[in-house]
Scaffold this active site. Structure first.
Site, short mmCIF file in Angstrom:
data_model
loop_
_atom_site.label_atom_id
_atom_site.label_comp_id
_atom_site.label_asym_id
_atom_site.label_seq_id
_atom_site.Cartn_x
_atom_site.Cartn_y
_atom_site.Cartn_z
N CYS A 282 -65.52 -19.62 -71.90
CA CYS A 282 -66.64 -19.04 -71.58
C CYS A 282 -67.47 -18.73 -73.01
O CYS A 282 -68.35 -19.55 -73.45
CB CYS A 282 -66.43 -17.80 -70.84
SG CYS A 282 -66.08 -18.20 -69.20
N1 LIG Z 1 -61.75 -18.95 -66.98
C1 LIG Z 1 -62.66 -18.05 -66.96
O1 LIG Z 1 -62.60 -16.90 -67.38
C2 LIG Z 1 -63.95 -18.56 -66.51
C3 LIG Z 1 -64.82 -17.17 -66.07
C4 LIG Z 1 -65.93 -17.41 -65.60
C5 LIG Z 1 -66.46 -18.65 -65.33
N2 LIG Z 1 -65.69 -19.90 -65.63
C6 LIG Z 1 -66.34 -21.09 -65.30
O2 LIG Z 1 -65.71 -21.79 -64.25
C7 LIG Z 1 -65.39 -23.17 -64.47
C8 LIG Z 1 -64.08 -23.49 -64.27
O3 LIG Z 1 -63.33 -22.83 -65.46
P1 LIG Z 1 -61.77 -22.68 -65.32
O4 LIG Z 1 -61.28 -21.72 -66.53
O5 LIG Z 1 -61.36 -22.43 -63.91
O6 LIG Z 1 -61.36 -24.00 -65.65
P2 LIG Z 1 -59.62 -24.61 -65.66
O7 LIG Z 1 -59.43 -25.85 -66.70
O8 LIG Z 1 -58.77 -23.37 -65.66
O9 LIG Z 1 -59.68 -25.23 -64.26
C9 LIG Z 1 -60.31 -26.33 -63.69
C10 LIG Z 1 -59.49 -27.16 -62.53
O10 LIG Z 1 -60.19 -28.33 -62.26
C11 LIG Z 1 -59.67 -29.45 -62.20
N3 LIG Z 1 -60.64 -30.50 -62.42
C12 LIG Z 1 -61.31 -31.12 -63.29
N4 LIG Z 1 -61.92 -32.15 -62.96
C13 LIG Z 1 -62.03 -32.10 -61.70
C14 LIG Z 1 -62.62 -32.96 -60.73
N5 LIG Z 1 -63.43 -34.03 -60.79
N6 LIG Z 1 -62.25 -32.89 -59.51
C15 LIG Z 1 -61.49 -31.67 -59.08
N7 LIG Z 1 -60.73 -30.91 -59.88
C16 LIG Z 1 -60.86 -31.12 -61.17
C17 LIG Z 1 -58.67 -29.41 -63.44
O11 LIG Z 1 -57.48 -30.18 -63.22
C18 LIG Z 1 -58.23 -27.96 -63.29
O12 LIG Z 1 -57.17 -27.47 -62.62
C19 LIG Z 1 -66.14 -23.67 -66.04
O13 LIG Z 1 -67.47 -23.88 -65.88
C20 LIG Z 1 -65.86 -22.12 -66.92
O14 LIG Z 1 -66.87 -22.05 -67.70
C21 LIG Z 1 -64.37 -19.48 -66.28
#
Ligand SMILES: NC(=O)c1ccc[n+]([C@@H]2O[C@H](COP(=O)([O-])OP(=O)(O)OC[C@H]3O[C@@H](n4cnc5c(N)ncnc54)[C@H](O)[C@@H]3O)[C@@H](O)[C@H]2O)c1
Length: 442
Positions: A282
């Site tokens: 983030c």
């Molecule tokens: N991690 C955090 O603390 C947090 C908090 C708030 C917001 N976010 C936002 O949320 C979003 C997701 O973050 P995250 O940390 O969960 O990511 P992450 O990398 O932990 O997980 C994402 C998942 O999406 C899958 N993926 C990738 N491309 C894909 C596709 N085309 N179709 C289906 N699945 C797919 C990946 O295999 C992975 O398992 C980002 O935009 C991030 O900025 C994250």
């Protein structure tokens, strides 16, 4: 699916929904740090989930419960194995079964700090191609202002599906804070903005099945910008408090004493604490989505720009201080045995994405130091994320049994024994949390 209700005005906050009696099927695209806890919370709230993730290793890890979740969510996940209310699949066609779909795939930046929209574009394409009349599509990944319109609205219209009439489309940013037991999904309010009032209303109805409050805004763009503002606000304050720490160090003051004193002001001050830098998906990334967008518009945001430069420079500052404290002790960094204590980007998680520790380790090694690390949450660091001669760095067990020229305290996990650091010789405290008298503050 529940009946629609009166449309609250933009800015209205909906109260917690009573437990729903009808079973709604939610498609969750991307089962990562955000998607997986969202999915298990939704099932716990009485729904059914089709979780779609392109990564086979991730799906296997979920099946084995080998994932980084709050203990409560790990228990929930264990109870859902084999339960047809919780389907994990690599088959995007199963998303057609969903009444509502949320997209929560990664939105990182590349080496040039340019937004990498590969995952988000492909996830949105998969969803749009399979969208069916009546479905609700909610984008939750953090992204630039206008994404919902670019990646969902336009392509859906091209398919002949009109948002607000045939399908419902909204943006609702994720606010999950991994490892924060005080604010799980069900305790964290959400913001939502739809392409039309009907889209906002429909999305709010679904989101309040797990969120305690749903705050509605007038457009997806307002919701997209709200998320960028939240995280840029944090970035600015973190960069500032790191600067305050450096100023205090130059002036011979204890920064934690100064912050503690300032925090007694009951209004107009918010406590931030200095550290080795920022990590995760983030704070190091999100403000770059804003800066990237503004560059195209030839619009300057000098405060945000300076913030991200300061944040990028922080790991280098830690290494410079390591060099200095070793030099003061008569030891060169080249050849020194340095332990980095804790490498995940924050306490209580195994996530090392963008962790400052990676750059710190890399810089130390390039300076000729013999670098080891110890972190009970991170058993190994592969050469994918850090250039290592033998391909992998393994966490050192019982680091207190070895002699180090310098220990850099980077991340202190909950419940971790740190008493030995009082006798570890030279310690550089980049956490600013070791007890007074233990180590030298950065
Ligand atoms: N991690 C955090 O603390 C947090 C908090 C708030 C917001 N976010 C936002 O949320 C979003 C997701 O973050 P995250 O940390 O969960 O990511 P992450 O990398 O932990 O997980 C994402 C998942 O999406 C899958 N993926 C990738 N491309 C894909 C596709 N085309 N179709 C289906 N699945 C797919 C990946 O295999 C992975 O398992 C980002 O935009 C991030 O900025 C994250």
């Amino acid at each position: 699916m529940s009946q629609t209700q009166e449309r609250p005005a933009a800015g209205a906050t909906l109260p917690t929904a009573a437990a729903s009696t009808d079973t709604l099927t939610l498609g969750v695209v991307g089962l990562g740090y955000v998607g997986l806890p969202t999915a298990v919370a939704f099932v716990a709230g009485g729904g059914r989930v089709i979780g779609y993730d392109v990564s086979e290793p991730r799906r296997t890890a979920i099946a084995h419960g080998e994932v980084d979740l709050l203990p409560r969510d790990l228990d929930r996940l264990a109870g859902l194995q084999g339960d047809d209310r919780f389907v994990v699949t690599g088959d995007a066609d199963r998303l057609a079964e969903a009444d509502a779909i949320i997209v929560c795939v990664p939105t990182p930046v590349d080496h040039h700090l340019t937004p990498d929209l590969t995952a988000l574009s492909s996830a949105c394409q998969a969803v749009v191609e399979r969208a069916r009349p009546g479905q609700l599509l909610v984008l939750t990944s953090t992204t630039y202002v206008g994404t919902t319109r670019d990646l969902l609205d336009g392509p859906l219209r091209a398919r002949g599906l009109e948002p607000g009439v045939d399908v419902f489309v909204a943006f609702s940013p994720e606010r999950i804070d991994p490892a924060n037991v005080d604010f799980p999904v069900e305790a964290t309010p959400r913001v939502v903005g739809g392409l039309t009032p009907a889209c906002t209303r429909r999305a709010a109805e679904v989101l309040r099945r797990t969120a305690p409050l749903v705050h509605q805004v007038s457009s997806p763009e307002a919701a997209e910008m709200a998320k960028l503002h939240e995280n840029t606000f944090r970035a600015v304050n973190i960069a500032y408090v790191n600067e305050v720490a450096d100023v205090c160090q130059r002036l011979g003051l204890d920064v934690t004493e100064v912050i503690g004193a300032a925090a007694t002001k009951p209004y107009g001050f918010m406590r931030f604490t200095p550290g080795p830098g920022v990590g995760g998906h983030c704070i190091p990334c999100d403000p770059h989505y804003l800066l990237w967008q503004l560059r195209a518009d030839r619009t300057e945001a000098p405060v945000v720009d300076a913030t991200m430069r300061a944040i990028a420079a922080r790991p280098g500052r830690i290494v410079q201080r390591a060099r200095d404290v070793l030099a003061e002790a008569g030891t060169a960094l080249a050849g020194a045995r340095v332990l980095v204590f804790g490498v995940s980007y924050k306490p209580g998680v195994a996530d090392i994405r963008e962790s400052p520790a990676l750059e710190i380790i890399d810089r130390l090694r390039r300076s000729g130091a013999e670098v080891s690390y110890a972190d009970p949450y991170v058993k190994a660091i592969s050469s994918d994320v850090i250039a290592v001669d033998d391909g992998v760095l393994i966490s050192t067990d019982q680091p207190w049994r070895r002699a180090w020229d310098l220990v850099i305290a980077h991340t202190l996990h909950p419940g971790e024994d740190t008493h030995w650091l009082a006798h570890a010789g030279l310690v550089l405290d980049a956490t600013y949390q070791l007890p007074a008298g233990v180590g030298t503050r950065v």
